[in-house]
Design a protein around this motif. Structure first.
Motif, short mmCIF file in Angstrom:
data_model
loop_
_atom_site.label_atom_id
_atom_site.label_comp_id
_atom_site.label_asym_id
_atom_site.label_seq_id
_atom_site.Cartn_x
_atom_site.Cartn_y
_atom_site.Cartn_z
N VAL A 52 0.84 -1.19 0.00
CA VAL A 52 0.00 0.00 0.00
C VAL A 52 0.88 1.24 0.00
CG1 VAL A 52 -1.65 1.37 1.35
CG2 VAL A 52 -1.94 -1.10 1.17
N LEU A 53 0.47 2.24 -0.77
CA LEU A 53 1.07 3.57 -0.72
C LEU A 53 0.05 4.52 -0.12
CD1 LEU A 53 3.24 5.70 -1.45
CD2 LEU A 53 2.12 5.91 -3.69
N ASP A 54 0.41 5.15 0.99
CA ASP A 54 -0.45 6.13 1.66
C ASP A 54 -0.01 7.53 1.21
OD1 ASP A 54 -2.01 7.63 3.35
OD2 ASP A 54 -1.05 6.98 5.20
N VAL A 55 -0.82 8.16 0.37
CA VAL A 55 -0.50 9.47 -0.18
C VAL A 55 -1.06 10.56 0.73
CG1 VAL A 55 -0.83 11.02 -2.15
CG2 VAL A 55 -0.52 8.56 -2.53
N GLY A 56 -0.16 11.41 1.23
CA GLY A 56 -0.56 12.41 2.21
C GLY A 56 -0.70 11.75 3.56
N CYS A 57 0.36 11.04 3.96
CA CYS A 57 0.30 10.16 5.13
C CYS A 57 0.29 10.91 6.46
CB CYS A 57 1.47 9.19 5.11
SG CYS A 57 3.09 9.98 5.28
N GLY A 58 0.61 12.21 6.46
CA GLY A 58 0.62 12.94 7.72
C GLY A 58 1.64 12.38 8.69
N GLU A 59 1.22 12.16 9.94
CA GLU A 59 2.17 11.67 10.95
C GLU A 59 2.33 10.15 10.93
OE1 GLU A 59 1.10 9.89 14.10
OE2 GLU A 59 -0.47 9.60 12.61
N GLY A 60 1.71 9.48 9.99
CA GLY A 60 2.03 8.09 9.72
C GLY A 60 1.21 7.02 10.38
N TRP A 61 0.12 7.38 11.05
CA TRP A 61 -0.63 6.38 11.81
C TRP A 61 -1.15 5.24 10.93
CZ3 TRP A 61 -5.52 4.55 11.24
CH2 TRP A 61 -6.36 5.26 10.35
N LEU A 62 -1.63 5.55 9.70
CA LEU A 62 -2.24 4.52 8.87
C LEU A 62 -1.21 3.52 8.38
CD1 LEU A 62 -4.69 3.34 7.48
CD2 LEU A 62 -4.39 4.99 5.62
N VAL A 63 -0.02 3.97 8.05
CA VAL A 63 1.04 3.05 7.64
C VAL A 63 1.33 2.06 8.75
CG1 VAL A 63 3.52 2.90 7.15
CG2 VAL A 63 2.11 4.56 5.93
N ARG A 64 1.42 2.55 9.98
CA ARG A 64 1.70 1.66 11.10
C ARG A 64 0.53 0.70 11.36
NH1 ARG A 64 4.24 6.48 12.57
NH2 ARG A 64 2.42 7.29 13.67
N ALA A 65 -0.70 1.20 11.21
CA ALA A 65 -1.87 0.34 11.42
C ALA A 65 -1.92 -0.78 10.39
CB ALA A 65 -3.15 1.17 11.36
N LEU A 66 -1.59 -0.48 9.14
CA LEU A 66 -1.61 -1.51 8.10
C LEU A 66 -0.45 -2.49 8.26
CD1 LEU A 66 -2.58 0.70 5.02
CD2 LEU A 66 -4.07 -0.79 6.38
N ALA A 67 0.72 -1.97 8.67
CA ALA A 67 1.86 -2.84 8.89
C ALA A 67 1.56 -3.87 9.98
CB ALA A 67 3.08 -2.01 9.27
N ALA A 68 0.74 -3.49 10.96
CA ALA A 68 0.37 -4.41 12.03
C ALA A 68 -0.45 -5.58 11.50
CB ALA A 68 -0.41 -3.67 13.11
N HIS A 69 -1.02 -5.42 10.30
CA HIS A 69 -1.78 -6.50 9.65
C HIS A 69 -0.94 -7.21 8.60
CE1 HIS A 69 -5.78 -5.72 11.40
NE2 HIS A 69 -5.41 -4.45 11.41
N GLY A 70 0.36 -6.98 8.61
CA GLY A 70 1.25 -7.67 7.68
C GLY A 70 1.33 -7.08 6.30
N ILE A 71 0.85 -5.86 6.13
CA ILE A 71 0.89 -5.20 4.82
C ILE A 71 2.16 -4.38 4.70
CG2 ILE A 71 -0.24 -3.46 3.37
CD1 ILE A 71 -2.91 -4.34 4.59
N GLN A 72 2.81 -4.48 3.55
CA GLN A 72 3.98 -3.65 3.28
C GLN A 72 3.48 -2.25 2.88
OE1 GLN A 72 6.48 -5.05 0.11
NE2 GLN A 72 7.83 -3.27 0.19
N ALA A 73 3.57 -1.32 3.80
CA ALA A 73 3.01 0.02 3.57
C ALA A 73 4.11 1.06 3.61
CB ALA A 73 1.95 0.33 4.63
N ILE A 74 3.99 2.06 2.74
CA ILE A 74 4.90 3.20 2.72
C ILE A 74 4.06 4.47 2.65
CG2 ILE A 74 5.16 3.03 0.21
CD1 ILE A 74 7.99 4.19 0.58
N GLY A 75 4.49 5.49 3.37
CA GLY A 75 3.77 6.75 3.38
C GLY A 75 4.59 7.87 2.76
N VAL A 76 3.92 8.74 2.02
CA VAL A 76 4.57 9.92 1.46
C VAL A 76 3.76 11.15 1.82
CG1 VAL A 76 5.63 8.67 -0.46
CG2 VAL A 76 3.37 9.70 -0.77
N ASP A 77 4.46 12.25 2.05
CA ASP A 77 3.81 13.52 2.35
C ASP A 77 4.73 14.63 1.89
OD1 ASP A 77 1.30 14.20 4.49
OD2 ASP A 77 2.65 15.86 4.00
N ALA A 78 4.13 15.77 1.52
CA ALA A 78 4.91 16.90 1.03
C ALA A 78 5.49 17.75 2.14
CB ALA A 78 4.03 17.78 0.12
#
Length: 222
Positions: A52-78
């Motif tokens: 998963v790519l989280d576009v506009g990830c902010g402080e990153g909570w969603l990337v960490r939540a998805l990683a806890a389910h075994g998903i390879q997640a990366i977040g980007v933000d400007a």
């Protein structure tokens, strides 16, 4: 706000990065705490993506939540300050603006792209949505959560246009108001179609206390 320069969106978020991080991590935003955070996690998990790519990830909570389910997640933000906060919490993050994604500077392909309350502009969002298919695997999905137009409209006329977020009720001291572009539900659906997306599903998570839509979630494929 006629003639509003979309760079004002980023300027406000540079100033609000610390306040936003505090609001998210201390669960000061009721709608997120009660419904919308879990709603976007559920929408992603229902499609069973491995990456998963989280576009506009902010402080990153969603990337960490998805990683806890075994998903390879990366977040980007400007906003570099938000990426710094995200890395403090752990996870894979990098600084990247819409224009970086549009220009193809992010080469990794994923099975799902998520935009969780991060599509805030007008023309910039139109360009981004047209470019995002290049980041997806063949059967990938785009999952967008945003404010529900009927609720977010407030006392304004129900027409597309620029609005200003004054952060009322967010529970933290935000130093700068934030401009954002309001779209009606019909405009959102039309935008997906003109950007080359096929809308698969539309969800309206309900606030458990008011019974009114807390957000709207679009799931689309190329």
């Amino acid at each position: 706000m006629p003639g509003r320069d979309e760079t004002d969106i980023l300027h406000s978020w540079h100033r609000n990065a610390d306040a936003w991080t505090r609001a998210v991590r201390e669960e000061l935003i009721e709608s997120r705490r009660l419904i919308t955070d879990q709603a976007i996690v559920d929408a992603v998990l229902d499609n069973r993506p491995r990456s998963v790519l989280d576009v506009g990830c902010g402080e990153g909570w969603l990337v960490r939540a998805l990683a806890a389910h075994g998903i390879q997640a990366i977040g980007v933000d400007a906003v570099p300050a938000l990426i710094e906060h995200a890395r403090e919490g752990g996870g894979s993050f990098q600084v990247a603006a819409y224009d970086d994604l549009i220009a193809g500077r992010f080469s990794q392909r994923v099975e799902a792209v998520v935009c969780n309350f991060s599509l805030l502009g007008e023309a910039s969002v139109e360009r981004l949505l047209a470019a995002l298919p290049s980041l997806l695997e063949a059967d990938g999905r785009l999952i967008v959560q945003t404010v529900h137009p009927l609720i977010a409209c407030g006392e304004h006329a129900y027409v597309d246009g620029w609005r200003m977020e004054a952060w009322t009720g967010f529970g933290a001291a935000f130093p700068a108001p934030a401009p954002w572009y309001f779209r009606t539900l019909a405009s959102w659906i039309g935008l997906f179609a003109t950007s080359g997306w096929q809308l698969c599903e539309l969800r309206e998570p309900l606030h458990p206390q008011t019974g009114r839509p807390a957000s709207v979630i679009f799931v689309a494929r190329r």
